[in-house]
Scaffold this motif. Structure first.
Motif, PDB file in Angstrom:
ATOM      1  N   HIS A  40       0.870  -1.257   0.179  1.00 54.29           N
ATOM      2  CA  HIS A  40      -0.092   0.116  -0.047  1.00 54.29           C
ATOM      3  C   HIS A  40       0.889   1.465   0.030  1.00 54.29           C
ATOM      4  O   HIS A  40       0.449   2.165  -0.773  1.00 54.29           O
ATOM      5  CB  HIS A  40      -0.945  -0.100   1.266  1.00 54.29           C
ATOM      6  N   LEU A  74      -4.637  12.201   2.262  1.00 55.20           N
ATOM      7  CA  LEU A  74      -5.502  11.268   2.825  1.00 55.20           C
ATOM      8  C   LEU A  74      -6.478  10.718   1.903  1.00 55.20           C
ATOM      9  O   LEU A  74      -6.790   9.563   2.146  1.00 55.20           O
ATOM     10  CB  LEU A  74      -6.216  12.459   3.957  1.00 55.20           C
ATOM     11  N   GLY A  75      -7.028  11.482   0.796  1.00 55.96           N
ATOM     12  CA  GLY A  75      -7.737  10.904  -0.135  1.00 55.96           C
ATOM     13  C   GLY A  75      -7.304   9.792  -0.774  1.00 55.96           C
ATOM     14  O   GLY A  75      -7.655   8.936  -0.954  1.00 55.96           O
ATOM     15  N   CYS A  77      -4.587   7.952   0.278  1.00 55.38           N
ATOM     16  CA  CYS A  77      -4.531   6.755   0.993  1.00 55.38           C
ATOM     17  C   CYS A  77      -5.960   5.951   1.118  1.00 55.38           C
ATOM     18  O   CYS A  77      -5.850   4.904   1.138  1.00 55.38           O
ATOM     19  CB  CYS A  77      -4.167   7.047   2.449  1.00 55.38           C
ATOM     20  N   LYS A  78      -6.955   6.691   1.257  1.00 53.34           N
ATOM     21  CA  LYS A  78      -8.257   6.183   1.273  1.00 53.34           C
ATOM     22  C   LYS A  78      -8.759   5.380   0.049  1.00 53.34           C
ATOM     23  O   LYS A  78      -9.193   4.175   0.102  1.00 53.34           O
ATOM     24  CB  LYS A  78      -9.243   7.298   1.529  1.00 53.34           C
ATOM     25  N   ALA A  79      -8.189   5.924  -1.205  1.00 48.16           N
ATOM     26  CA  ALA A  79      -8.380   5.195  -2.424  1.00 48.16           C
ATOM     27  C   ALA A  79      -7.577   4.068  -2.365  1.00 48.16           C
ATOM     28  O   ALA A  79      -8.269   3.008  -2.978  1.00 48.16           O
ATOM     29  CB  ALA A  79      -7.914   6.096  -3.417  1.00 48.16           C
ATOM     30  N   ARG A  81      -6.666   2.118  -0.186  1.00 52.66           N
ATOM     31  CA  ARG A  81      -7.372   1.089   0.787  1.00 52.66           C
ATOM     32  C   ARG A  81      -8.672   0.437   0.288  1.00 52.66           C
ATOM     33  O   ARG A  81      -8.830  -0.651   0.535  1.00 52.66           O
ATOM     34  CB  ARG A  81      -7.433   1.748   2.126  1.00 52.66           C
ATOM     35  N   GLY A  82      -9.333   1.435  -0.380  1.00 54.06           N
ATOM     36  CA  GLY A  82     -10.746   0.939  -1.007  1.00 54.06           C
ATOM     37  C   GLY A  82     -10.741   0.438  -2.228  1.00 54.06           C
ATOM     38  O   GLY A  82     -11.795  -0.023  -2.717  1.00 54.06           O
ATOM     39  N   TYR A  83      -9.637   0.542  -3.198  1.00 51.16           N
ATOM     40  CA  TYR A  83      -9.688   0.260  -4.530  1.00 51.16           C
ATOM     41  C   TYR A  83      -9.890  -1.305  -4.429  1.00 51.16           C
ATOM     42  O   TYR A  83      -9.015  -2.040  -3.733  1.00 51.16           O
ATOM     43  CB  TYR A  83      -8.613   0.558  -5.394  1.00 51.16           C
ATOM     44  N   ALA A  95      -9.642   6.502  -7.786  1.00 48.37           N
ATOM     45  CA  ALA A  95      -8.795   7.704  -6.931  1.00 48.37           C
ATOM     46  C   ALA A  95      -9.334   9.229  -7.282  1.00 48.37           C
ATOM     47  O   ALA A  95      -9.286   9.864  -6.246  1.00 48.37           O
ATOM     48  CB  ALA A  95      -7.333   7.523  -7.171  1.00 48.37           C
ATOM     49  N   THR A  98     -12.374  10.085  -5.336  1.00 45.20           N
ATOM     50  CA  THR A  98     -12.182  10.092  -3.969  1.00 45.20           C
ATOM     51  C   THR A  98     -11.152  11.244  -3.196  1.00 45.20           C
ATOM     52  O   THR A  98     -11.688  11.690  -2.500  1.00 45.20           O
ATOM     53  CB  THR A  98     -11.361   8.562  -3.758  1.00 45.20           C
ATOM     54  N   GLU A 102     -12.376  14.510  -0.751  1.00 43.68           N
ATOM     55  CA  GLU A 102     -11.831  14.782   0.384  1.00 43.68           C
ATOM     56  C   GLU A 102     -11.327  16.375   0.223  1.00 43.68           C
ATOM     57  O   GLU A 102     -11.638  16.902   1.468  1.00 43.68           O
ATOM     58  CB  GLU A 102     -10.460  14.132   0.488  1.00 43.68           C
TER      59      GLU A 102
END
Length: 269
Positions: A40, A74-75, A77-79, A81-83, A95, A98, A102
């Motif tokens: 990641h 931050l966005g 990192c969320k992308a 983890r969620g992809y 991404a 996402t 944010e």
């Protein structure tokens, strides 16, 4: 400025290469026993240019560039983890919305010095997107009428939304004005400016002149010569307590007369 075909093709190739590398890393992160955190982190590092590029689109709106970069990261990192690579979409397609979400949420929650209505915020975002699209299409900055036509809104709505965007930042009163060297503070009325209270002073002078002579003398000694009540009493032959009562009663009458629409002093002593 309209991007050249070469630069557009180069950016597209770089994006496709990042998508390919990211897809490979995140597919590997789904394997049992894989070093998920390490993979990641590598995916995030590869896509930092994407996040920073999106943050740049929100520059000059009252929030520091460093803060925008942090929110975009931050966005990202969320992308990461969620992809889900198995869904078949390139990473950037997931991404980008996402990260933009944010950034917009950050502006909505903490970016306003003066918060406009939710409607004006939403129209403002639509206006900015339309302005960017029309600039590319027309090769110049579009007029408000052209933006309004594209969004099927009135020019009044567009103007109000654009004006609301100024709520992101506050201008210092000490900052120079746009057309003169004076600061904005130089144009703020001074509550202590004697010219601003000329009418009150003239009215007060007329009211005082209608007072009995003794009251006029006592007020002059107290507020002009700044004598104490005991000193005034010694001069006019009264006690300090009597002077205190005369001053209080006279000021009360003057105050009532000043606030009255048709002031008239009671001449009874």
């Amino acid at each position: 400025m309209v991007a050249s075909p070469v630069s557009v093709a180069s950016a597209s190739a770089a994006r496709d290469d990042r998508d390919t590398q990211t897809d490979r890393l995140l597919r590997g992160a789904q394997d049992e026993g894989a070093r998920v955190t390490h993979l990641h982190e590598r995916a995030v590092l590869i896509n930092i240019p994407l996040a920073r590029g999106l943050a740049r689109t929100f520059a000059n709106r009252g929030i520091d560039r460093e803060d925008l970069d942090q929110v975009a990261m931050l966005g990202l990192c969320k992308a990461v983890r969620g992809y889900r690579p198995s869904e078949g979409h390139p990473f950037s397609a997931y991404a980008v919305p996402t990260i933009l979400g944010e950034l917009r949420r950050h502006f909505r929650d903490v970016g306003w010095m003066v918060r406009p209505s939710r409607c004006d915020q939403e129209v403002g975002l639509a206006v900015r997107r339309a302005e960017e699209d029309l600039t590319q299409l027309l090769g110049r900055v579009p007029t408000r009428a052209e933006i309004a036509a594209r969004l099927q809104r009135s020019t009044v709505e567009v103007s109000r939304a654009l004006h609301a965007q100024h709520g992101y930042r506050a201008t210092s009163l000490d900052a120079p004005g746009p057309y003169a060297p004076e600061s904005a503070y130089d144009h703020v009325p001074d509550p202590d400016d004697p010219f601003a209270r000329v009418e009150d002073r003239v009215t007060l002078a007329e009211l005082v002149s209608d007072l009995p002579e003794r009251e006029q003398v006592i007020l002059r000694l107290r507020f002009h010569d700044e004598l104490t009540q005991a000193e005034i009493g010694a001069r006019v032959g009264l006690s300090q307590m009597q002077i205190s009562r005369i001053i209080a009663a006279t000021l009360s009458r003057l105050r009532a007369a000043l606030t009255s629409a048709d002031p008239e002093l009671d001449q009874t002593a």
